[in-house]
Motif scaffolding. Structure first.
Motif, PDB file in Angstrom:
ATOM      1  N   MET A   1      21.374  45.436  28.195  1.00 39.25           N
ATOM      2  CA  MET A   1      22.828  45.596  28.305  1.00 39.25           C
ATOM      3  C   MET A   1      23.392  45.917  26.927  1.00 39.25           C
ATOM      4  SD  MET A   1      25.539  42.924  30.013  1.00 39.25           S
ATOM      5  CE  MET A   1      25.233  41.610  28.843  1.00 39.25           C
ATOM      6  N   SER A   2      24.100  47.039  26.792  1.00 32.98           N
ATOM      7  CA  SER A   2      24.591  47.474  25.493  1.00 32.98           C
ATOM      8  C   SER A   2      25.760  46.638  25.000  1.00 32.98           C
ATOM      9  CB  SER A   2      25.008  48.942  25.558  1.00 32.98           C
ATOM     10  OG  SER A   2      26.103  49.110  26.423  1.00 32.98           O
ATOM     11  N   ALA A   3      26.556  46.128  25.897  1.00 34.09           N
ATOM     12  CA  ALA A   3      27.716  45.306  25.557  1.00 34.09           C
ATOM     13  C   ALA A   3      28.104  44.554  26.820  1.00 34.09           C
ATOM     14  CB  ALA A   3      28.865  46.184  25.062  1.00 34.09           C
ATOM     15  N   TYR A   4      29.204  43.801  26.753  1.00 32.80           N
ATOM     16  CA  TYR A   4      29.547  43.017  27.941  1.00 32.80           C
ATOM     17  C   TYR A   4      29.903  43.923  29.111  1.00 32.80           C
ATOM     18  CZ  TYR A   4      31.582  40.112  31.390  1.00 32.80           C
ATOM     19  OH  TYR A   4      31.818  39.511  32.606  1.00 32.80           O
ATOM     20  N   VAL A   5      29.244  43.709  30.222  1.00 33.57           N
ATOM     21  CA  VAL A   5      29.575  44.356  31.485  1.00 33.57           C
ATOM     22  C   VAL A   5      29.730  43.232  32.503  1.00 33.57           C
ATOM     23  CG1 VAL A   5      28.836  45.960  33.277  1.00 33.57           C
ATOM     24  CG2 VAL A   5      28.238  46.404  30.905  1.00 33.57           C
ATOM     25  N   PRO A   6      30.827  43.231  33.291  1.00 39.73           N
ATOM     26  CA  PRO A   6      31.030  42.136  34.243  1.00 39.73           C
ATOM     27  C   PRO A   6      29.851  41.994  35.194  1.00 39.73           C
ATOM     28  CG  PRO A   6      32.987  43.510  34.080  1.00 39.73           C
ATOM     29  CD  PRO A   6      31.897  44.218  33.336  1.00 39.73           C
ATOM     30  N   GLU A   7      29.389  40.769  35.343  1.00 35.25           N
ATOM     31  CA  GLU A   7      28.329  40.501  36.307  1.00 35.25           C
ATOM     32  C   GLU A   7      28.939  40.305  37.687  1.00 35.25           C
ATOM     33  OE1 GLU A   7      26.200  37.132  34.990  1.00 35.25           O
ATOM     34  OE2 GLU A   7      25.507  38.048  33.115  1.00 35.25           O
ATOM     35  N   PRO A   8      28.190  40.628  38.744  1.00 34.56           N
ATOM     36  CA  PRO A   8      28.700  40.394  40.099  1.00 34.56           C
ATOM     37  C   PRO A   8      29.030  38.922  40.281  1.00 34.56           C
ATOM     38  CG  PRO A   8      26.727  41.752  40.150  1.00 34.56           C
ATOM     39  CD  PRO A   8      26.857  41.247  38.738  1.00 34.56           C
ATOM     40  N   THR A   9      30.133  38.640  40.898  1.00 36.28           N
ATOM     41  CA  THR A   9      30.527  37.254  41.140  1.00 36.28           C
ATOM     42  C   THR A   9      30.639  37.007  42.625  1.00 36.28           C
ATOM     43  OG1 THR A   9      32.864  37.861  40.981  1.00 36.28           O
ATOM     44  CG2 THR A   9      31.805  37.067  38.971  1.00 36.28           C
ATOM     45  N   GLU A  10      30.499  35.763  42.988  1.00 36.61           N
ATOM     46  CA  GLU A  10      30.638  35.391  44.384  1.00 36.61           C
ATOM     47  C   GLU A  10      32.111  35.161  44.660  1.00 36.61           C
ATOM     48  OE1 GLU A  10      28.013  32.215  45.469  1.00 36.61           O
ATOM     49  OE2 GLU A  10      26.518  32.833  43.998  1.00 36.61           O
ATOM     50  N   GLY A  11      32.736  36.160  45.288  1.00 41.50           N
ATOM     51  CA  GLY A  11      34.186  36.123  45.480  1.00 41.50           C
ATOM     52  C   GLY A  11      34.683  34.881  46.183  1.00 41.50           C
ATOM     53  N   ASN A  12      33.876  34.328  47.092  1.00 41.00           N
ATOM     54  CA  ASN A  12      34.332  33.175  47.853  1.00 41.00           C
ATOM     55  C   ASN A  12      34.386  31.903  47.024  1.00 41.00           C
ATOM     56  OD1 ASN A  12      34.603  34.715  50.163  1.00 41.00           O
ATOM     57  ND2 ASN A  12      32.509  34.328  50.847  1.00 41.00           N
ATOM     58  N   THR A  13      33.701  31.895  45.877  1.00 42.66           N
ATOM     59  CA  THR A  13      33.666  30.685  45.068  1.00 42.66           C
ATOM     60  C   THR A  13      34.699  30.705  43.942  1.00 42.66           C
ATOM     61  OG1 THR A  13      32.016  31.561  43.541  1.00 42.66           O
ATOM     62  CG2 THR A  13      31.199  30.478  45.533  1.00 42.66           C
ATOM     63  N   LEU A  14      35.365  31.836  43.769  1.00 45.19           N
ATOM     64  CA  LEU A  14      36.327  31.976  42.686  1.00 45.19           C
ATOM     65  C   LEU A  14      37.722  32.208  43.243  1.00 45.19           C
ATOM     66  CD1 LEU A  14      34.287  34.433  40.419  1.00 45.19           C
ATOM     67  CD2 LEU A  14      34.398  31.945  40.219  1.00 45.19           C
ATOM     68  N   ARG A  15      38.712  31.529  42.682  1.00 47.31           N
ATOM     69  CA  ARG A  15      40.077  31.776  43.136  1.00 47.31           C
ATOM     70  C   ARG A  15      40.583  33.081  42.535  1.00 47.31           C
ATOM     71  NH1 ARG A  15      44.397  29.033  39.707  1.00 47.31           N
ATOM     72  NH2 ARG A  15      43.391  28.678  37.697  1.00 47.31           N
ATOM     73  N   THR A  16      41.473  33.728  43.235  1.00 43.84           N
ATOM     74  CA  THR A  16      42.025  35.003  42.776  1.00 43.84           C
ATOM     75  C   THR A  16      43.258  34.759  41.916  1.00 43.84           C
ATOM     76  OG1 THR A  16      41.206  36.193  44.716  1.00 43.84           O
ATOM     77  CG2 THR A  16      43.017  37.202  43.492  1.00 43.84           C
ATOM     78  N   ILE A  17      43.285  35.403  40.757  1.00 46.68           N
ATOM     79  CA  ILE A  17      44.464  35.391  39.897  1.00 46.68           C
ATOM     80  C   ILE A  17      45.235  36.681  40.171  1.00 46.68           C
ATOM     81  CG2 ILE A  17      45.348  35.350  37.542  1.00 46.68           C
ATOM     82  CD1 ILE A  17      44.001  32.737  38.499  1.00 46.68           C
ATOM     83  N   TYR A  18      46.501  36.538  40.517  1.00 48.27           N
ATOM     84  CA  TYR A  18      47.356  37.687  40.825  1.00 48.27           C
ATOM     85  C   TYR A  18      48.155  38.062  39.588  1.00 48.27           C
ATOM     86  CZ  TYR A  18      46.187  36.246  45.554  1.00 48.27           C
ATOM     87  OH  TYR A  18      45.503  35.885  46.686  1.00 48.27           O
ATOM     88  N   PHE A  19      48.391  39.349  39.451  1.00 47.50           N
ATOM     89  CA  PHE A  19      49.154  39.824  38.304  1.00 47.50           C
ATOM     90  C   PHE A  19      50.500  40.378  38.753  1.00 47.50           C
ATOM     91  CE2 PHE A  19      45.133  39.359  36.360  1.00 47.50           C
ATOM     92  CZ  PHE A  19      45.367  39.225  35.009  1.00 47.50           C
ATOM     93  N   SER A  20      51.543  39.842  38.129  1.00 47.72           N
ATOM     94  CA  SER A  20      52.880  40.400  38.248  1.00 47.72           C
ATOM     95  C   SER A  20      53.136  41.131  36.933  1.00 47.72           C
ATOM     96  CB  SER A  20      53.902  39.281  38.456  1.00 47.72           C
ATOM     97  OG  SER A  20      55.220  39.762  38.343  1.00 47.72           O
ATOM     98  N   ASP A  21      53.750  42.296  36.991  1.00 44.71           N
ATOM     99  CA  ASP A  21      53.962  43.054  35.766  1.00 44.71           C
ATOM    100  C   ASP A  21      55.436  43.361  35.570  1.00 44.71           C
ATOM    101  OD1 ASP A  21      52.464  44.716  33.547  1.00 44.71           O
ATOM    102  OD2 ASP A  21      54.132  45.924  34.274  1.00 44.71           O
ATOM    103  N   THR A  22      55.913  43.099  34.357  1.00 44.04           N
ATOM    104  CA  THR A  22      57.326  43.310  34.059  1.00 44.04           C
ATOM    105  C   THR A  22      57.533  44.339  32.946  1.00 44.04           C
ATOM    106  OG1 THR A  22      59.405  42.155  33.511  1.00 44.04           O
ATOM    107  CG2 THR A  22      57.383  41.310  32.493  1.00 44.04           C
ATOM    108  N   THR A  23      56.597  45.285  32.831  1.00 43.82           N
ATOM    109  CA  THR A  23      56.708  46.349  31.833  1.00 43.82           C
ATOM    110  C   THR A  23      58.020  47.117  31.975  1.00 43.82           C
ATOM    111  OG1 THR A  23      54.306  46.622  31.749  1.00 43.82           O
ATOM    112  CG2 THR A  23      55.644  48.479  30.990  1.00 43.82           C
ATOM    113  N   LEU A  24      58.433  47.376  33.211  1.00 42.66           N
ATOM    114  CA  LEU A  24      59.609  48.215  33.439  1.00 42.66           C
ATOM    115  C   LEU A  24      60.922  47.490  33.184  1.00 42.66           C
ATOM    116  CD1 LEU A  24      58.479  50.042  36.707  1.00 42.66           C
ATOM    117  CD2 LEU A  24      58.084  50.673  34.312  1.00 42.66           C
TER     118      LEU A  24
END
Length: 410
Positions: A1-24
């Motif tokens: 691996m040349s640098a950090y690459v996301p490893e596959p994760t078990e989606g059911n074991t991790l909670r989802t973080i939602y993003f709200s964006d206020t750039t505008l």
């Protein structure tokens, strides 16, 4: 691996973080930044493709042009599903609203055409704001929250509420504030460090205290956080809020915003990406869009992104130290944690400067398809000596400079 690459994760074991964006909205409050209506619609389209769950499209009660912009975003961007097939829902179009009946009604009219429309209410709750800005009592503040949230909830099922200056609000009263908003129907509640005054441990305690001392329906309530960067801790505080139990974070692209800016979307997201096991979390963002989107915001907003800006700055994948360059030529992960491709960046890698060593110069010769001076040690020594002399007078030696040096050594 040349640098950090996301490893596959078990989606059911991790909670989802939602993003709200206020750039505008909050992002445009950065001094010197201005987006046209067309710019905002286009940026909103890109945020939808990015996978952002919600955007703060603006403050429609502030002016006729703001109303029209929010209305266009609701109609043109609200229904879009491109790039969101893995999410399954269009992006929520939210607008900021004071706890005034006229503002609530105006806000709803601006975004009612969006499939997912949210009215995001706010009111200051710290004693310094109540006394000097609003000139109301705590009880009057609670009454305003209750009335406005109930009015908004009668118009749309998605209602957000945020206490402005929550971080400097009395903790006991702050719990009353959020309990009032939740009881009235708010389903996304924002805990804010409006003036960027907190350190991470302090912000963590505030978020955890409010969540632990408030009664709410767990299946329908999202605890969100909104942080500013006045002490350079906007991202750190956002991550602390996530650790304390929040599942949504309010951000801006490249961290633009009022004063020193907001928490940068791409920085928070990549911390979660690279440390998903620590945060026990994941997200749905297409991180390969980060570099192009942040550059787009800087260009359209008429601002400049610092070259050392984390994740997306032009220097993130550039190297000048000879020791670093030698390591990179052996294996990029020696001095690059992230793989440029994961954030949509390209790496020109080795910057030829007075700090560069022989290995970097030889690598550049090979990249330029120069015959490497027939690998003659004497000619290479001469070239390197001339290179060092030239590099003392400039920050970077260009490819054309190097070609001329090769010619001088022929």
């Amino acid at each position: 691996m040349s640098a950090y690459v996301p490893e596959p994760t078990e989606g059911n074991t991790l909670r989802t973080i939602y993003f709200s964006d206020t750039t505008l909205r909050d992002g445009e409050q950065a001094p010197g930044v201005r987006f046209s209506t067309d710019d905002k619609v286009y940026i909103a389209q890109q945020l939808s493709k990015l996978g952002v769950d919600e955007i703060d499209a603006g403050f429609p009660a502030s002016s006729a042009s703001a109303f029209e912009t929010c209305q266009r975003i609701a109609r043109e961007v609200g229904p879009l599903m491109e790039g969101r097939e893995h999410i399954g829902t269009p992006m929520t179009i939210a607008v900021l609203t004071r706890t005034l009946a006229s503002d609530v009604e105006t806000s709803y009219q601006a975004i009612k055409d969006a499939p997912r429309a949210s009215i995001r209410l706010f009111i200051a709750t710290s004693d310094i704001h109540l006394e000097h800005k609003l000139r109301i009592t705590r009880d009057q503040c609670l009454q305003r929250i209750d009335a406005a949230v109930r009015q908004a909830r009668a118009l749309t099922p998605l209602v957000g509420f945020g206490a402005e200056d929550a971080a400097r609000t009395d903790p006991t009263f702050l719990c009353q504030v959020y309990q009032t908003a939740i009881d009235a129907g708010a389903n996304t509640v924002f805990l804010s460090d409006t003036v960027g005054s907190c350190v991470p441990a302090e912000f963590y305690q505030m978020v955890k205290h409010v969540i632990d001392h408030t009664t709410y329906p767990a299946d329908t309530t999202r605890w969100a956080i909104h942080t500013h960067n006045d002490l350079g801790l906007g991202v750190a505080n956002a991550l602390a809020g996530i650790e304390a139990g929040a599942c949504m974070v309010d951000t801006t692209l490249a961290g633009i915003g009022e004063r020193a800016g907001n928490a940068a979307l791409e920085e928070v997201a990549m911390c979660i990406t690279t440390h998903s096991k620590h945060y026990r979390a994941r997200h749905d963002l297409n991180t390969r869009m980060f570099t192009s989107l942040c550059n787009l915001v800087a260009e359209r907003g008429g601002t400049h992104m610092a070259p050392n800006k984390p994740i997306v700055g032009q220097n993130v994948f550039r190297h000048t130290s000879g020791i670093h360059q030698h390591g990179l030529l052996r294996n990029r992960s020696t001095y690059e944690y992230l793989d440029p491709d994961t954030v949509g960046a390209t790496s020109d890698g080795l910057i030829l400067s007075k700090l560069s060593g022989r290995s970097a110069v030889q690598a550049r010769l090979e990249r330029l398809n120069i015959d490497n001076l027939d690998l003659n040690p004497d000619r290479l020594n001469l070239l390197f000596a001339k290179f060092k002399a030239l590099a003392e007078d400039r920050a970077e030696v260009s490819d054309e400079d190097l070609r001329q040096l090769v010619g001088a050594c022929a």
